[in-house]
Motif scaffolding. Structure first.
Motif, PDB file in Angstrom:
ATOM      1  N   VAL A  45      -2.980   9.827  -4.394  1.00 51.84           N
ATOM      2  CA  VAL A  45      -4.363   9.842  -4.861  1.00 51.84           C
ATOM      3  C   VAL A  45      -5.141   8.786  -4.089  1.00 51.84           C
ATOM      4  CG1 VAL A  45      -5.860   9.476  -6.864  1.00 51.84           C
ATOM      5  CG2 VAL A  45      -3.651  10.605  -7.142  1.00 51.84           C
ATOM      6  N   LEU A  46      -6.390   9.101  -3.743  1.00 47.39           N
ATOM      7  CA  LEU A  46      -7.219   8.142  -3.016  1.00 47.39           C
ATOM      8  C   LEU A  46      -7.428   6.889  -3.840  1.00 47.39           C
ATOM      9  CD1 LEU A  46      -9.959  10.451  -1.442  1.00 47.39           C
ATOM     10  CD2 LEU A  46      -8.019   9.380  -0.292  1.00 47.39           C
ATOM     11  N   ARG A  47      -7.413   5.747  -3.164  1.00 45.33           N
ATOM     12  CA  ARG A  47      -7.586   4.460  -3.845  1.00 45.33           C
ATOM     13  C   ARG A  47      -8.997   4.348  -4.418  1.00 45.33           C
ATOM     14  NH1 ARG A  47      -6.132  -0.931  -3.978  1.00 45.33           N
ATOM     15  NH2 ARG A  47      -4.217  -0.665  -2.763  1.00 45.33           N
ATOM     16  N   GLN A  48      -9.082   3.885  -5.665  1.00 40.77           N
ATOM     17  CA  GLN A  48     -10.374   3.619  -6.278  1.00 40.77           C
ATOM     18  C   GLN A  48     -10.893   2.275  -5.775  1.00 40.77           C
ATOM     19  OE1 GLN A  48     -11.986   5.818  -8.228  1.00 40.77           O
ATOM     20  NE2 GLN A  48     -10.270   7.202  -7.796  1.00 40.77           N
ATOM     21  N   GLU A  58       0.828  -1.203   0.000  1.00 43.56           N
ATOM     22  CA  GLU A  58       0.000   0.000   0.000  1.00 43.56           C
ATOM     23  C   GLU A  58       0.869   1.262   0.000  1.00 43.56           C
ATOM     24  OE1 GLU A  58      -3.383   2.473   0.046  1.00 43.56           O
ATOM     25  OE2 GLU A  58      -2.921   0.450  -0.659  1.00 43.56           O
ATOM     26  N   SER A  59       1.980   1.229   0.740  1.00 47.02           N
ATOM     27  CA  SER A  59       2.899   2.378   0.742  1.00 47.02           C
ATOM     28  C   SER A  59       3.461   2.618  -0.652  1.00 47.02           C
ATOM     29  CB  SER A  59       4.042   2.147   1.736  1.00 47.02           C
ATOM     30  OG  SER A  59       3.565   2.061   3.056  1.00 47.02           O
ATOM     31  N   THR A  60       3.804   1.543  -1.340  1.00 47.29           N
ATOM     32  CA  THR A  60       4.339   1.654  -2.698  1.00 47.29           C
ATOM     33  C   THR A  60       3.292   2.234  -3.640  1.00 47.29           C
ATOM     34  OG1 THR A  60       5.758  -0.268  -2.301  1.00 47.29           O
ATOM     35  CG2 THR A  60       5.414   0.385  -4.595  1.00 47.29           C
ATOM     36  N   ARG A  61       2.048   1.734  -3.532  1.00 50.03           N
ATOM     37  CA  ARG A  61       0.974   2.267  -4.377  1.00 50.03           C
ATOM     38  C   ARG A  61       0.781   3.754  -4.144  1.00 50.03           C
ATOM     39  NH1 ARG A  61      -3.698   4.375  -4.432  1.00 50.03           N
ATOM     40  NH2 ARG A  61      -3.756   4.472  -2.152  1.00 50.03           N
ATOM     41  N   ARG A  62       0.845   4.172  -2.879  1.00 45.64           N
ATOM     42  CA  ARG A  62       0.629   5.573  -2.556  1.00 45.64           C
ATOM     43  C   ARG A  62       1.744   6.456  -3.122  1.00 45.64           C
ATOM     44  NH1 ARG A  62      -2.928   6.965   1.467  1.00 45.64           N
ATOM     45  NH2 ARG A  62      -1.543   8.566   2.322  1.00 45.64           N
ATOM     46  N   VAL A  63       2.987   5.997  -3.042  1.00 46.74           N
ATOM     47  CA  VAL A  63       4.096   6.786  -3.585  1.00 46.74           C
ATOM     48  C   VAL A  63       3.975   6.909  -5.099  1.00 46.74           C
ATOM     49  CG1 VAL A  63       6.594   6.805  -3.974  1.00 46.74           C
ATOM     50  CG2 VAL A  63       5.699   6.322  -1.698  1.00 46.74           C
ATOM     51  N   LEU A  64       3.578   5.817  -5.751  1.00 48.57           N
ATOM     52  CA  LEU A  64       3.451   5.844  -7.213  1.00 48.57           C
ATOM     53  C   LEU A  64       2.309   6.743  -7.683  1.00 48.57           C
ATOM     54  CD1 LEU A  64       4.088   2.070  -8.043  1.00 48.57           C
ATOM     55  CD2 LEU A  64       5.576   4.003  -8.582  1.00 48.57           C
ATOM     56  N   SER A  65       1.394   7.089  -6.771  1.00 47.80           N
ATOM     57  CA  SER A  65       0.249   7.925  -7.166  1.00 47.80           C
ATOM     58  C   SER A  65       0.375   9.363  -6.666  1.00 47.80           C
ATOM     59  CB  SER A  65      -1.048   7.304  -6.647  1.00 47.80           C
ATOM     60  OG  SER A  65      -1.095   7.360  -5.225  1.00 47.80           O
ATOM     61  N   GLY A  96       9.700   2.335   3.819  1.00 44.24           N
ATOM     62  CA  GLY A  96       8.579   1.420   3.976  1.00 44.24           C
ATOM     63  C   GLY A  96       7.970   0.940   2.681  1.00 44.24           C
ATOM     64  N   CYS A  97       8.604   1.210   1.543  1.00 46.89           N
ATOM     65  CA  CYS A  97       8.082   0.776   0.244  1.00 46.89           C
ATOM     66  C   CYS A  97       8.869  -0.434  -0.261  1.00 46.89           C
ATOM     67  CB  CYS A  97       8.167   1.901  -0.780  1.00 46.89           C
ATOM     68  SG  CYS A  97       7.244   3.385  -0.347  1.00 46.89           S
ATOM     69  N   SER A  98       8.334  -1.091  -1.254  1.00 44.49           N
ATOM     70  CA  SER A  98       9.026  -2.210  -1.890  1.00 44.49           C
ATOM     71  C   SER A  98       8.685  -2.211  -3.372  1.00 44.49           C
ATOM     72  CB  SER A  98       8.610  -3.535  -1.255  1.00 44.49           C
ATOM     73  OG  SER A  98       9.284  -4.612  -1.848  1.00 44.49           O
TER      74      SER A  98
END
Length: 401
Positions: A366-369, A22-29, A304-306
């Motif tokens: 960005v907020l998760r869809q 989730e941390s990785t997804r947040r950084v990418l967005s 905290g990302c991977s």
């Protein structure tokens, strides 16, 4: 998302995996958040930012106007649109202890928000009491102070490493209020210093002489080793350039969160990743990383990302690279002038950047869809309409009646 939760609940996955994903997804967005402003206080460029790690709530900034500002990042209004307020300002009009010239580095005391340290081109480093906004201690130097850094993990010492116009690295002790040691080995101005987040006695220093030294401050002798971009292969360069980290000034240092690797940036428009234990160049190719800064460059690494990511000021943008792949992920554009510093907030995977346009910008995930699984679950419970957020429903209907 549901598959991660199920795997965690059933014990198939390590609990850390969900958090990292989730941390990785947040950084990418990450994108510029137009609903969040930061008070514009500085009348000149912003050189440095630092977010305290105790509560993750307060941020320091230092500018070319000699002003230091403390911001409250918390959204007290609970509204989507809000401004991060400046709660304290150390400026010329309100404080006679203010720095006379440009503030180059600010840093919170790693174990308590009651103290922070600033250094400036007025040849001083000041230790501030946050409550009174007055210096509790002041260190004088012979030349401009480019940088300083306190160890984030030290418990046995309270040393501050200081880089100045002098080629000697100064170690100042906060307990005694004196300069207790000098590290000699560089031949030019010290543009960046960094303590290892893994060992409290390991220090990295970078200079205009193109070299990066790794020191063990417990030893009275010279540095442990000097980083060599060619890994000791003398056939690739002339003998004069052996043991140089870059082909220009080295003006940026940053350890990864685990302390196993060290990143360096130089005015040769290159960024390099090193094994901090052996000094080996990992040869990760980041391509051309434009670096025109004449002073220290403040860049940062995710936590905290991977995999992990690197955020580097690049002209009027912030470049985001994959740490180990070297891939340019994206360019964060929003400033009107050169970006000089950026700071990652590991609690919320947010990024703050400051530049010569006097602005501090907030880059927010960005907020998760809704996932497909979520939509299917909602449709089973209450039909397809249950999965639709009323805010996104059409205001018109195609029904004739």
């Amino acid at each position: 998302m549901l598959s991660f939760l199920y795997a965690r609940q059933s014990g198939l996955d390590d609990p850390v995996r969900l958090r990292r994903a989730e941390s990785t997804r947040r950084v990418l967005s990450l994108e510029l958040n137009h609903n969040r402003d930061v008070d514009r206080i500085h009348g000149n460029g912003i050189n440095t930012l630092d977010i305290e790690v105790i509560d993750g709530r307060y941020m320091l900034s230092g500018g070319s106007d000699g002003v230091i500002v403390i911001y409250d990042l918390e959204n007290n209004s609970k509204k989507p649109q809000y401004t991060c307020k400046a709660i304290c300002t150390v400026g010329r009009s309100v404080c006679r202890h203010v720095h006379k010239f440009s503030v180059e580095t600010v840093q919170w005391y790693p174990h308590d928000t009651g103290m922070f340290v600033s250094s400036s081109f007025d040849k001083t480093m000041k230790v501030w009491d946050t409550e009174t906004l007055k210096p509790a201690e002041e260190f004088q130097f012979d030349g401009n102070v480019y940088c300083h850094h306190m160890s984030p993990v030290a418990r046995k010492h309270s040393l501050v490493a200081v880089g100045t116009k002098d080629p000697k690295v100064q170690l100042c002790d906060l307990k005694s209020g004196s300069r207790i040691h000098i590290l000699q080995g560089h031949r030019g101005e010290i543009l960046s210093v960094r303590w290892s987040p893994r060992y409290d006695h390991i220090l990295a220093t970078a200079s205009t002489d193109s070299r990066v030294h790794i020191w063990d401050v417990r030893r009275a002798s010279g540095s442990l080793f000097t980083l060599d971009q060619h890994n000791g292969d003398k056939s690739k360069t002339s003998s004069e350039a052996v043991n140089t980290a870059h082909n220009g000034r080295v003006n940026g240092l940053c350890f990864t969160a685990d302390g196993l690797h060290l990143l360096t940036t130089g005015t040769d428009d290159r960024m390099r990743l090193w094994n901090s234990a052996t000094g080996e160049n990992t040869l990760v190719n980041y391509g051309k990383v434009v670096n025109e800064s004449r002073k220290g460059l403040k860049f940062t690494v995710s936590r905290g990302c991977s995999p992990e990511f690197v955020f580097v000021p690049c002209g009027s943008s912030v470049a985001v690279y994959g740490l180990h792949s070297g891939e340019l992920i994206t360019m964060l554009r929003g400033h009107y002038n050169n970006v000089d510093c950026c700071e990652f907030h590991p609690d919320y995977q947010e990024l703050y950047s400051g530049g010569k346009d006097c602005n501090i910008l907030a880059w927010v995930p960005v907020l998760r869809q809704p996932d497909i699984e979520d939509e299917e679950t909602n449709s089973k419970r209450g039909g397809t309409q249950a999965a639709i957020n009323p805010a996104f429903e059409d205001a018109w209907s195609s029904d004739e009646d």
